[in-house]
Write a protein that holds these residues in place. Structure first.
Motif, PDB file in Angstrom:
ATOM      1  N   ASP A  74       0.861  -1.174   0.000  1.00  0.00           N
ATOM      2  CA  ASP A  74       0.000   0.000   0.000  1.00  0.00           C
ATOM      3  C   ASP A  74       0.901   1.228   0.000  1.00  0.00           C
ATOM      4  N   SER A  75       1.188   1.743  -1.201  1.00  0.00           N
ATOM      5  CA  SER A  75       2.154   2.838  -1.317  1.00  0.00           C
ATOM      6  C   SER A  75       1.625   4.139  -0.728  1.00  0.00           C
ATOM      7  N   SER A  76       0.310   4.329  -0.708  1.00  0.00           N
ATOM      8  CA  SER A  76      -0.230   5.580  -0.167  1.00  0.00           C
ATOM      9  C   SER A  76      -0.019   5.677   1.335  1.00  0.00           C
ATOM     10  N   ASN A  77       0.099   4.528   2.010  1.00  0.00           N
ATOM     11  CA  ASN A  77       0.313   4.509   3.459  1.00  0.00           C
ATOM     12  C   ASN A  77       1.700   4.000   3.851  1.00  0.00           C
ATOM     13  N   PHE A  78       2.568   3.763   2.846  1.00  0.00           N
ATOM     14  CA  PHE A  78       3.925   3.286   3.096  1.00  0.00           C
ATOM     15  C   PHE A  78       3.898   1.992   3.919  1.00  0.00           C
ATOM     16  N   GLU A  79       3.048   1.057   3.520  1.00  0.00           N
ATOM     17  CA  GLU A  79       2.896  -0.178   4.283  1.00  0.00           C
ATOM     18  C   GLU A  79       2.916  -1.398   3.371  1.00  0.00           C
ATOM     19  N   ILE A  80       3.366  -2.512   3.945  1.00  0.00           N
ATOM     20  CA  ILE A  80       3.124  -3.828   3.374  1.00  0.00           C
ATOM     21  C   ILE A  80       2.315  -4.607   4.401  1.00  0.00           C
ATOM     22  N   SER A  81       1.474  -5.525   3.924  1.00  0.00           N
ATOM     23  CA  SER A  81       0.599  -6.223   4.866  1.00  0.00           C
ATOM     24  C   SER A  81       0.313  -7.641   4.403  1.00  0.00           C
ATOM     25  N   ARG A  82      -0.109  -8.455   5.377  1.00  0.00           N
ATOM     26  CA  ARG A  82      -0.550  -9.826   5.105  1.00  0.00           C
ATOM     27  C   ARG A  82      -1.504 -10.249   6.210  1.00  0.00           C
ATOM     28  N   ASP A  83      -2.697 -10.665   5.809  1.00  0.00           N
ATOM     29  CA  ASP A  83      -3.700 -11.170   6.752  1.00  0.00           C
ATOM     30  C   ASP A  83      -3.910 -10.229   7.941  1.00  0.00           C
ATOM     31  N   GLY A  84      -3.965  -8.939   7.655  1.00  0.00           N
ATOM     32  CA  GLY A  84      -4.234  -7.958   8.693  1.00  0.00           C
ATOM     33  C   GLY A  84      -3.013  -7.459   9.449  1.00  0.00           C
ATOM     34  N   GLU A  85      -1.878  -8.127   9.283  1.00  0.00           N
ATOM     35  CA  GLU A  85      -0.643  -7.675   9.931  1.00  0.00           C
ATOM     36  C   GLU A  85       0.067  -6.698   9.012  1.00  0.00           C
ATOM     37  N   ARG A  86       0.498  -5.569   9.554  1.00  0.00           N
ATOM     38  CA  ARG A  86       1.073  -4.497   8.743  1.00  0.00           C
ATOM     39  C   ARG A  86       2.482  -4.140   9.213  1.00  0.00           C
ATOM     40  N   VAL A  87       3.312  -3.770   8.230  1.00  0.00           N
ATOM     41  CA  VAL A  87       4.672  -3.315   8.521  1.00  0.00           C
ATOM     42  C   VAL A  87       4.907  -2.018   7.755  1.00  0.00           C
ATOM     43  N   ARG A  88       5.392  -1.005   8.444  1.00  0.00           N
ATOM     44  CA  ARG A  88       5.645   0.296   7.818  1.00  0.00           C
ATOM     45  C   ARG A  88       7.000   0.288   7.114  1.00  0.00           C
ATOM     46  N   LEU A  89       7.031   0.804   5.892  1.00  0.00           N
ATOM     47  CA  LEU A  89       8.269   0.929   5.143  1.00  0.00           C
ATOM     48  C   LEU A  89       8.773   2.365   5.189  1.00  0.00           C
ATOM     49  N   GLY A  90      10.083   2.516   5.133  1.00  0.00           N
ATOM     50  CA  GLY A  90      10.675   3.831   4.954  1.00  0.00           C
ATOM     51  C   GLY A  90      10.490   4.282   3.511  1.00  0.00           C
ATOM     52  N   LYS A  91      10.693   5.570   3.279  1.00  0.00           N
ATOM     53  CA  LYS A  91      10.466   6.141   1.954  1.00  0.00           C
ATOM     54  C   LYS A  91      11.328   5.454   0.896  1.00  0.00           C
ATOM     55  N   LYS A  92      12.609   5.292   1.141  1.00  0.00           N
ATOM     56  CA  LYS A  92      13.490   4.680   0.148  1.00  0.00           C
ATOM     57  C   LYS A  92      13.225   3.191  -0.001  1.00  0.00           C
ATOM     58  N   GLU A  93      12.843   2.524   1.085  1.00  0.00           N
ATOM     59  CA  GLU A  93      12.482   1.109   0.985  1.00  0.00           C
ATOM     60  C   GLU A  93      11.288   0.932   0.056  1.00  0.00           C
ATOM     61  N   LEU A  94      10.287   1.805   0.205  1.00  0.00           N
ATOM     62  CA  LEU A  94       9.119   1.728  -0.663  1.00  0.00           C
ATOM     63  C   LEU A  94       9.493   2.046  -2.103  1.00  0.00           C
ATOM     64  N   GLU A  95      10.350   3.032  -2.309  1.00  0.00           N
ATOM     65  CA  GLU A  95      10.734   3.403  -3.670  1.00  0.00           C
ATOM     66  C   GLU A  95      11.511   2.285  -4.345  1.00  0.00           C
ATOM     67  N   ILE A  96      12.354   1.585  -3.606  1.00  0.00           N
ATOM     68  CA  ILE A  96      13.075   0.437  -4.170  1.00  0.00           C
ATOM     69  C   ILE A  96      12.085  -0.645  -4.578  1.00  0.00           C
ATOM     70  N   LEU A  97      11.153  -0.973  -3.679  1.00  0.00           N
ATOM     71  CA  LEU A  97      10.170  -2.005  -3.966  1.00  0.00           C
ATOM     72  C   LEU A  97       9.285  -1.610  -5.143  1.00  0.00           C
ATOM     73  N   THR A  98       8.882  -0.342  -5.199  1.00  0.00           N
ATOM     74  CA  THR A  98       8.051   0.132  -6.301  1.00  0.00           C
ATOM     75  C   THR A  98       8.787   0.031  -7.625  1.00  0.00           C
ATOM     76  N   CYS A  99      10.066   0.383  -7.633  1.00  0.00           N
ATOM     77  CA  CYS A  99      10.873   0.290  -8.851  1.00  0.00           C
ATOM     78  C   CYS A  99      10.944  -1.154  -9.339  1.00  0.00           C
ATOM     79  N   LEU A 100      11.152  -2.089  -8.433  1.00  0.00           N
ATOM     80  CA  LEU A 100      11.191  -3.501  -8.813  1.00  0.00           C
ATOM     81  C   LEU A 100       9.832  -3.982  -9.302  1.00  0.00           C
ATOM     82  N   LEU A 101       8.766  -3.502  -8.673  1.00  0.00           N
ATOM     83  CA  LEU A 101       7.415  -3.883  -9.083  1.00  0.00           C
ATOM     84  C   LEU A 101       7.085  -3.383 -10.489  1.00  0.00           C
ATOM     85  N   GLU A 102       7.563  -2.201 -10.814  1.00  0.00           N
ATOM     86  CA  GLU A 102       7.264  -1.628 -12.122  1.00  0.00           C
ATOM     87  C   GLU A 102       7.989  -2.368 -13.251  1.00  0.00           C
ATOM     88  N   HIS A 103       9.049  -3.089 -12.903  1.00  0.00           N
ATOM     89  CA  HIS A 103       9.828  -3.839 -13.901  1.00  0.00           C
ATOM     90  C   HIS A 103      10.108  -5.229 -13.338  1.00  0.00           C
TER      91      HIS A 103
END
Length: 227
Positions: free
Chosen positions: A136-165
């Protein structure tokens, strides 16, 4: 209309920024970190201009408190000679910085760009599925079955870059330059540290699957088929 909060202890600079931006947005000014956090709670601004050296709570403490509750854009106001501090702030969640003294048009442009990007992320962010987790990029979070973990800005940007390609193998240089938007310097361990943190946070939700794989001698990419 977007609301701006200016946290700057120099009265002249604070008033200059407030006067400049108030031609376009509602603006509130604070002169210490403590006052800034109080106004942040009261006003719920859409963007914060934050000085590094502040009385009361300093810029680092203010940024940390803001990031606990919000991902609104934060632009650091820095003095010449604070380059090292700028890098730390960007790694800890600041979106941009501008060095004092600055050009009025440049400051206004940076504010407009950050507000536009934040609106786009809020509208299009959503939750994207990757194997067993959601991003969930709008909230800087990754989640599974209701459990959530907050990502840092650069961590999210790295993951987003990999997701886009998803099938592309990124060299360390390519991934660094896409995320940090500056030239990679050999020996810089910043990317490795962020990748390590990202992998650890993903493993908190799913330790059995591999999500980011290292291709020996080539680089990194998303691991396996994504669904």
């Amino acid at each position: 209309m977007a609301k701006i909060l200016v946290i700057e202890d120099n009265n002249e600079i604070n008033q200059m920024i407030v006067n400049l931006l108030s031609e376009h947005y509602p603006v509130a000014g604070a002169y210490s970190g403590t006052e800034g956090l109080l106004l942040f709670q009261q006003e719920s601004p859409d963007l914060v201009l934050l000085d590094i050296m502040l009385p009361g709570k300093n810029g680092d403490q203010v940024l940390s408190e803001i990031r606990k509750v919000s991902q609104v854009p934060v632009i650091m106001l820095t003095a010449l000679g604070e380059k090292k501090l700028v890098s730390e702030y960007l790694l800890n969640g600041a979106n941009d910085y501008i060095t004092k003294p600055f050009d009025d048009e440049e400051l206004l442009a940076r504010v407009m760009v950050q507000l536009r990007q934040f609106r786009q992320e809020s509208v299009t962010g959503g939750a994207q599925s990757i194997k067993n987790i959601y991003v969930d990029s709008s909230n800087f979070e990754i989640s599974r079955d209701g459990e959530r973990v907050r990502l840092g800005k650069k961590e999210l940007e790295i993951l987003t870059c990999l997701l886009e390609h998803p099938s592309q193998i990124f060299t360390k240089e390519q991934l660094y330059e896409r995320v940090w938007k500056e030239q990679y310097m050999p020996g810089d361990n910043t990317l490795n540290a962020q990748l390590s943190n990202l992998r650890k946070k993903i493993a908190l939700l799913d330790s059995e699957e591999e999500y980011i794989e290292t291709i020996w001698g080539l680089g990194v990419r998303l691991a396996g088929d994504q669904r």
